[in-house]
Design a protein around this motif. Structure first.
Motif, PDB file in Angstrom:
ATOM      1  N   ILE A  93       4.285  -1.930   0.401  1.00  0.00           N
ATOM      2  CA  ILE A  93       4.967  -2.009   1.700  1.00  0.00           C
ATOM      3  C   ILE A  93       5.752  -3.315   1.796  1.00  0.00           C
ATOM      4  O   ILE A  93       6.865  -3.353   2.313  1.00  0.00           O
ATOM      5  CB  ILE A  93       3.942  -1.897   2.846  1.00  0.00           C
ATOM      6  N   ALA A  94       5.160  -4.385   1.261  1.00  0.00           N
ATOM      7  CA  ALA A  94       5.814  -5.699   1.293  1.00  0.00           C
ATOM      8  C   ALA A  94       6.959  -5.817   0.303  1.00  0.00           C
ATOM      9  O   ALA A  94       7.789  -6.724   0.415  1.00  0.00           O
ATOM     10  CB  ALA A  94       4.784  -6.789   1.019  1.00  0.00           C
ATOM     11  N   GLY A  95       7.003  -4.916  -0.696  1.00  0.00           N
ATOM     12  CA  GLY A  95       8.026  -5.002  -1.735  1.00  0.00           C
ATOM     13  C   GLY A  95       7.608  -5.830  -2.923  1.00  0.00           C
ATOM     14  O   GLY A  95       8.425  -6.125  -3.801  1.00  0.00           O
TER      15      GLY A  95
ATOM     16  N   ARG B 251      14.721   2.899   8.287  1.00  0.00           N
ATOM     17  CA  ARG B 251      15.338   2.384   7.066  1.00  0.00           C
ATOM     18  C   ARG B 251      14.432   2.615   5.858  1.00  0.00           C
ATOM     19  O   ARG B 251      13.275   2.187   5.844  1.00  0.00           O
ATOM     20  CB  ARG B 251      15.601   0.888   7.251  1.00  0.00           C
ATOM     21  N   LEU B 252      14.954   3.308   4.842  1.00  0.00           N
ATOM     22  CA  LEU B 252      14.223   3.492   3.589  1.00  0.00           C
ATOM     23  C   LEU B 252      14.290   2.188   2.802  1.00  0.00           C
ATOM     24  O   LEU B 252      15.387   1.695   2.496  1.00  0.00           O
ATOM     25  CB  LEU B 252      14.851   4.633   2.777  1.00  0.00           C
ATOM     26  N   VAL B 253      13.106   1.622   2.471  1.00  0.00           N
ATOM     27  CA  VAL B 253      13.093   0.273   1.887  1.00  0.00           C
ATOM     28  C   VAL B 253      12.588   0.242   0.447  1.00  0.00           C
ATOM     29  O   VAL B 253      12.308  -0.829  -0.082  1.00  0.00           O
ATOM     30  CB  VAL B 253      12.237  -0.689   2.758  1.00  0.00           C
ATOM     31  N   ASN B 254      12.491   1.403  -0.212  1.00  0.00           N
ATOM     32  CA  ASN B 254      11.969   1.434  -1.582  1.00  0.00           C
ATOM     33  C   ASN B 254      12.632   0.405  -2.496  1.00  0.00           C
ATOM     34  O   ASN B 254      11.970  -0.231  -3.315  1.00  0.00           O
ATOM     35  CB  ASN B 254      12.170   2.821  -2.193  1.00  0.00           C
ATOM     36  N   SER B 255      13.951   0.248  -2.357  1.00  0.00           N
ATOM     37  CA  SER B 255      14.690  -0.644  -3.253  1.00  0.00           C
ATOM     38  C   SER B 255      15.140  -1.925  -2.568  1.00  0.00           C
ATOM     39  O   SER B 255      15.936  -2.686  -3.133  1.00  0.00           O
ATOM     40  CB  SER B 255      15.920   0.094  -3.812  1.00  0.00           C
ATOM     41  N   VAL B 256      14.631  -2.172  -1.368  1.00  0.00           N
ATOM     42  CA  VAL B 256      15.024  -3.365  -0.606  1.00  0.00           C
ATOM     43  C   VAL B 256      14.137  -4.542  -1.019  1.00  0.00           C
ATOM     44  O   VAL B 256      12.913  -4.407  -1.148  1.00  0.00           O
ATOM     45  CB  VAL B 256      14.912  -3.112   0.911  1.00  0.00           C
ATOM     46  N   ALA B 257      14.730  -5.707  -1.232  1.00  0.00           N
ATOM     47  CA  ALA B 257      13.974  -6.904  -1.622  1.00  0.00           C
ATOM     48  C   ALA B 257      13.011  -7.316  -0.502  1.00  0.00           C
ATOM     49  O   ALA B 257      13.292  -7.079   0.682  1.00  0.00           O
ATOM     50  CB  ALA B 257      14.934  -8.045  -1.915  1.00  0.00           C
ATOM     51  N   PRO B 258      11.879  -7.923  -0.855  1.00  0.00           N
ATOM     52  CA  PRO B 258      10.895  -8.330   0.169  1.00  0.00           C
ATOM     53  C   PRO B 258      11.505  -9.166   1.284  1.00  0.00           C
ATOM     54  O   PRO B 258      11.182  -8.960   2.464  1.00  0.00           O
ATOM     55  CB  PRO B 258       9.874  -9.137  -0.639  1.00  0.00           C
TER      56      PRO B 258
END
Length: 368
Positions: free
Chosen positions: A49-51, A65-72
């Motif tokens: 969850i935190a990345g 917002r889909l955050v699979n590829s988003v930086a922490p």
């Protein structure tokens, strides 16, 4: 609106599947506890969850917002670690300012945030000290303060109290609950301590072997556990599990293994209606739902099954007394008021509150 949605999340480390299709949703302002034994996957889930860990498959959504590829750093989250993770050469003020300075927050906003959060956590006198000059509880407050100055969408706590002694852990647990009530932010809190989960969370996800066994409010988790793992993990001492068989003796009844007579189940018709005579079941009873039968009121006795059991061990703890009793080939544990506690070696007539009992299928281990 949901602050966090996890859909069919999986995580593999080589050939080892650590998370096996986890689904989870946290509404805005909720306090969600992830609880389970070591190795169940709860800290890995938090790290994803935190990345801090990549996703093997599935989706993580923070709001819409889909955050699979988003930086922490771009997920708008704040994390409080078990080890506090404070910079030892910086003062408390500098530790709290560091993240804001690196993000280019204007100086006036930095000063206001420090003032607001230091007052909220009552750490104003500590601002010029370094972490080495602080107690464990004070360091934990500073770690929370560093997260709070960010004003994120989501707070993530990774076993934040596990390094504290028992008394301080209770005090800090209360502080965290007060803090959540004041700021109202969505919080995901990982712990192996079921008491922390029960007292802090609005909902609890009980995890085992990479799967969520049950996701519900604390009352449901405790009183209507989905399966024998949840029933045994949540509660201390754990729920008693007693093998039994349904019989027909003037109505539905349970014959308990080792018991001299059948225990009437007429007080739990909802369970009895779904179980055929002759079926093997497991009767689950919390220690506090066992009592000295003779000391109960006539009204309460109507809901009690009776068993005669010898007392093998008595363990006074002050506010309550635990007693280990022998039922056939197994031990069962009762929690008693000290004034009603049995004595070691005594044979007592035990009352079992059948209105609070659970029935499990011995093969699937699920609640009937």
């Amino acid at each position: 609106m949901s602050s966090l949605t996890v859909r069919n999340l999986r995580k593999n480390f080589g050939m080892v599947e650590v998370l096996k299709g986890v689904d989870l949703e946290a509404k805005t302002g909720e306090f969600i506890a992830l609880v389970g034994p070591s190795g169940c996957g709860k800290s890995t889930l938090l790290a994803m969850i935190a990345g801090l860990e990549s996703v093997s498959s599935g989706e993580i959504w923070i709001e819409d917002r889909l955050v699979n590829s988003v930086a922490p750093k771009d997920r708008d989250i704040a994390m409080v670690f078990q080890s506090y993770a404070l910079y030892p050469t910086m003062t408390v003020r500098q530790n709290m300012l560091f993240g804001m300075e690196s993000r280019g927050v204007p100086k006036a906003e930095q000063v206001e945030a420090i003032k607001r959060v230091a007052a909220l956590l009552q750490i104003e006198p500590l601002l010029e000290r370094k972490p080495g000059q602080l107690s464990g509880g004070q360091r934990q407050r500073v770690a929370m303060g560093r997260a709070l100055v960010r004003d994120p969408k989501l707070f993530l706590f990774d076993e934040p109290l596990s390094n504290l002694d028992a008394k301080l852990r209770v005090d800090m647990r209360t502080e965290i609950k007060k803090l959540h009530h004041r700021v109202g932010k969505t919080t995901i809190y990982v712990t192996h301590d079921q008491v922390e989960a029960m007292t802090l969370a609005s909902r609890i996800a009980v995890m085992h072997q990479g799967e969520v066994q049950q996701f519900a409010d604390p009352d449901t988790i405790y009183n209507r556990p989905a399966n024998m793992f949840v029933a045994g993990f949540m509660g201390s001492p754990a729920m008693n599990f007693i093998p039994a068989r349904f019989t027909e003796t003037g109505g539905p009844a349970l014959a308990l293994s080792g018991a001299p007579s059948a225990a009437p189940l007429g007080v739990a018709p909802a369970h009895a209606a779904s179980v055929a005579p002759g079926r093997q079941v497991v009767l689950g009873v919390r220690p506090e739902h066992l009592c000295r039968y003779a000391l109960q009121t006539e009204e309460r006795k109507a809901n009690l099954a009776r068993l005669t059991v010898p007392v093998e061990v008595v363990e006074p703890t002050g506010a309550e007394t635990m007693a280990v009793m022998r039922l056939g080939e197994q031990e069962i544990v009762g929690r008693f008021n000290p004034d009603e506690a049995p004595r070691m070696g005594e044979e007592i007539e035990l009352g079992v509150d059948m209105t609070r009992a659970c029935l499990f299928d011995p093969e699937t281990r699920r609640l009937i």
